[in-house]
Design a protein around this motif. Structure first.
Motif, PDB file in Angstrom:
ATOM      1  N   ALA A  88    -140.056   6.994   8.087  1.00  0.00           N
ATOM      2  CA  ALA A  88    -139.816   5.950   9.435  1.00  0.00           C
ATOM      3  C   ALA A  88    -140.944   6.150   9.693  1.00  0.00           C
ATOM      4  O   ALA A  88    -142.193   7.135   9.241  1.00  0.00           O
ATOM      5  N   ASN A  89    -141.438   5.235  10.457  1.00  0.00           N
ATOM      6  CA  ASN A  89    -142.778   5.276  10.745  1.00  0.00           C
ATOM      7  C   ASN A  89    -143.210   6.468  12.188  1.00  0.00           C
ATOM      8  O   ASN A  89    -144.531   6.662  11.708  1.00  0.00           O
ATOM      9  N   ASN A  90    -142.173   6.620  12.438  1.00  0.00           N
ATOM     10  CA  ASN A  90    -142.322   8.251  13.127  1.00  0.00           C
ATOM     11  C   ASN A  90    -142.727   9.562  12.258  1.00  0.00           C
ATOM     12  O   ASN A  90    -142.611  10.714  12.337  1.00  0.00           O
ATOM     13  N   GLY A  91    -142.611   9.153  10.782  1.00  0.00           N
ATOM     14  CA  GLY A  91    -142.651  10.177  10.511  1.00  0.00           C
ATOM     15  C   GLY A  91    -141.506  11.006   9.704  1.00  0.00           C
ATOM     16  O   GLY A  91    -141.323  11.617   8.955  1.00  0.00           O
ATOM     17  N   GLU A  92    -140.151  10.574  10.570  1.00  0.00           N
ATOM     18  CA  GLU A  92    -139.127  10.927  10.231  1.00  0.00           C
ATOM     19  C   GLU A  92    -138.374  10.931   8.429  1.00  0.00           C
ATOM     20  O   GLU A  92    -138.501  10.132   8.299  1.00  0.00           O
ATOM     21  N   LYS A  93    -137.864  12.044   8.161  1.00  0.00           N
ATOM     22  CA  LYS A  93    -137.003  11.597   6.482  1.00  0.00           C
ATOM     23  C   LYS A  93    -135.978  11.353   7.250  1.00  0.00           C
ATOM     24  O   LYS A  93    -135.638  11.988   7.643  1.00  0.00           O
ATOM     25  N   LEU A  94    -135.483  10.376   6.182  1.00  0.00           N
ATOM     26  CA  LEU A  94    -134.024   9.810   6.584  1.00  0.00           C
ATOM     27  C   LEU A  94    -133.520   9.878   4.757  1.00  0.00           C
ATOM     28  O   LEU A  94    -134.625   9.608   3.273  1.00  0.00           O
ATOM     29  N   PHE A  95    -132.178   9.732   4.782  1.00  0.00           N
ATOM     30  CA  PHE A  95    -131.591   9.730   3.710  1.00  0.00           C
ATOM     31  C   PHE A  95    -131.321   8.161   3.779  1.00  0.00           C
ATOM     32  O   PHE A  95    -131.019   7.175   4.641  1.00  0.00           O
ATOM     33  N   MET A  96    -131.938   7.485   2.510  1.00  0.00           N
ATOM     34  CA  MET A  96    -131.399   5.904   2.387  1.00  0.00           C
ATOM     35  C   MET A  96    -130.422   5.624   1.412  1.00  0.00           C
ATOM     36  O   MET A  96    -130.174   6.240   0.084  1.00  0.00           O
ATOM     37  N   TYR A  97    -129.244   4.724   1.365  1.00  0.00           N
ATOM     38  CA  TYR A  97    -128.302   4.707   0.748  1.00  0.00           C
ATOM     39  C   TYR A  97    -127.879   2.801   1.050  1.00  0.00           C
ATOM     40  O   TYR A  97    -128.769   2.045   1.065  1.00  0.00           O
ATOM     41  N   ILE A  98    -128.209   2.373  -0.500  1.00  0.00           N
ATOM     42  CA  ILE A  98    -128.105   1.448  -0.875  1.00  0.00           C
ATOM     43  C   ILE A  98    -127.429   0.377  -1.822  1.00  0.00           C
ATOM     44  O   ILE A  98    -126.325   1.393  -2.601  1.00  0.00           O
ATOM     45  N   GLY A  99    -127.208  -0.395  -1.751  1.00  0.00           N
ATOM     46  CA  GLY A  99    -124.718  -0.520  -2.429  1.00  0.00           C
ATOM     47  C   GLY A  99    -125.297  -2.435  -1.773  1.00  0.00           C
ATOM     48  O   GLY A  99    -126.801  -2.939  -1.851  1.00  0.00           O
ATOM     49  N   HIS A 100    -123.883  -3.345  -2.627  1.00  0.00           N
ATOM     50  CA  HIS A 100    -124.091  -4.158  -1.927  1.00  0.00           C
ATOM     51  C   HIS A 100    -122.457  -4.892  -1.380  1.00  0.00           C
ATOM     52  O   HIS A 100    -121.682  -4.204  -1.605  1.00  0.00           O
ATOM     53  N   LEU A 101    -122.114  -6.189  -0.675  1.00  0.00           N
ATOM     54  CA  LEU A 101    -121.464  -6.313  -0.316  1.00  0.00           C
ATOM     55  C   LEU A 101    -120.498  -7.473  -1.336  1.00  0.00           C
ATOM     56  O   LEU A 101    -121.294  -7.917  -1.433  1.00  0.00           O
ATOM     57  N   GLU A 102    -119.499  -7.379  -1.078  1.00  0.00           N
ATOM     58  CA  GLU A 102    -119.048  -8.537  -2.233  1.00  0.00           C
ATOM     59  C   GLU A 102    -117.511  -9.476  -1.497  1.00  0.00           C
ATOM     60  O   GLU A 102    -116.814  -8.940  -0.461  1.00  0.00           O
ATOM     61  N   PHE A 103    -117.999 -10.676  -1.848  1.00  0.00           N
ATOM     62  CA  PHE A 103    -117.536 -11.877  -0.553  1.00  0.00           C
ATOM     63  C   PHE A 103    -115.745 -12.579  -1.287  1.00  0.00           C
ATOM     64  O   PHE A 103    -116.199 -12.458  -2.523  1.00  0.00           O
TER      65      PHE A 103
END
Length: 132
Positions: A88-103
């Motif tokens: 993040a811009n404040n320097g915090e380390k984050l986990f990121m998860y990427i996916g897709h929604l199916e309609f």
């Protein structure tokens, strides 16, 4: 739709302890996705970092999702495609998860969810649903 500050994404290799934390926090991605399918937008907003839990975010998410459902039918499924870390811009380390929604009409829409790396913090740090 983006509810948070900009972040810088990075590809890292995980140590086993880090992977265990990442898998634990992946439950937040699953919960977010299930809430979208159930149209529990209030639940999504209630799962956000406290400073993002407000009426404007709820209204924006609700209206955005209603438009998607009107255009593509109900969200019928989701799939997590990858995970990594983000800063993040404040320097915090984050986990990121990427996916897709199916309609219902077969349309797929990408999205991401970021969480704290601290497994005691069970909130969504940020999310992004990509309309393109």
């Amino acid at each position: 739709l983006n509810n948070s500050v900009k972040t810088q994404d990075t590809l890292l290799y995980y140590e086993p302890a880090m992977l265990t934390k990442a898998l634990s926090q992946a439950a937040i991605f699953t919960d977010f996705s299930e809430k979208l399918i159930q149209k529990d937008y209030k639940g999504v907003v209630g799962s956000l970092r406290p400073e993002f839990q407000d009426e404007k975010v709820l209204i924006g998410l609700t209206n955005f999702c209603k438009t998607l459902v009107k255009d593509h039918g109900e969200i019928v499924n989701y799939k997590r495609l990858s995970s990594g870390t983000s800063t993040a811009n404040n320097g915090e380390k984050l986990f990121m998860y990427i996916g897709h929604l199916e309609f219902a009409d077969g349309h797929q829409l990408g999205y991401s969810v970021r969480t704290s790396m601290k497994t005691d913090d069970k909130y969504i740090a940020s999310y992004k649903i990509n309309p393109n």
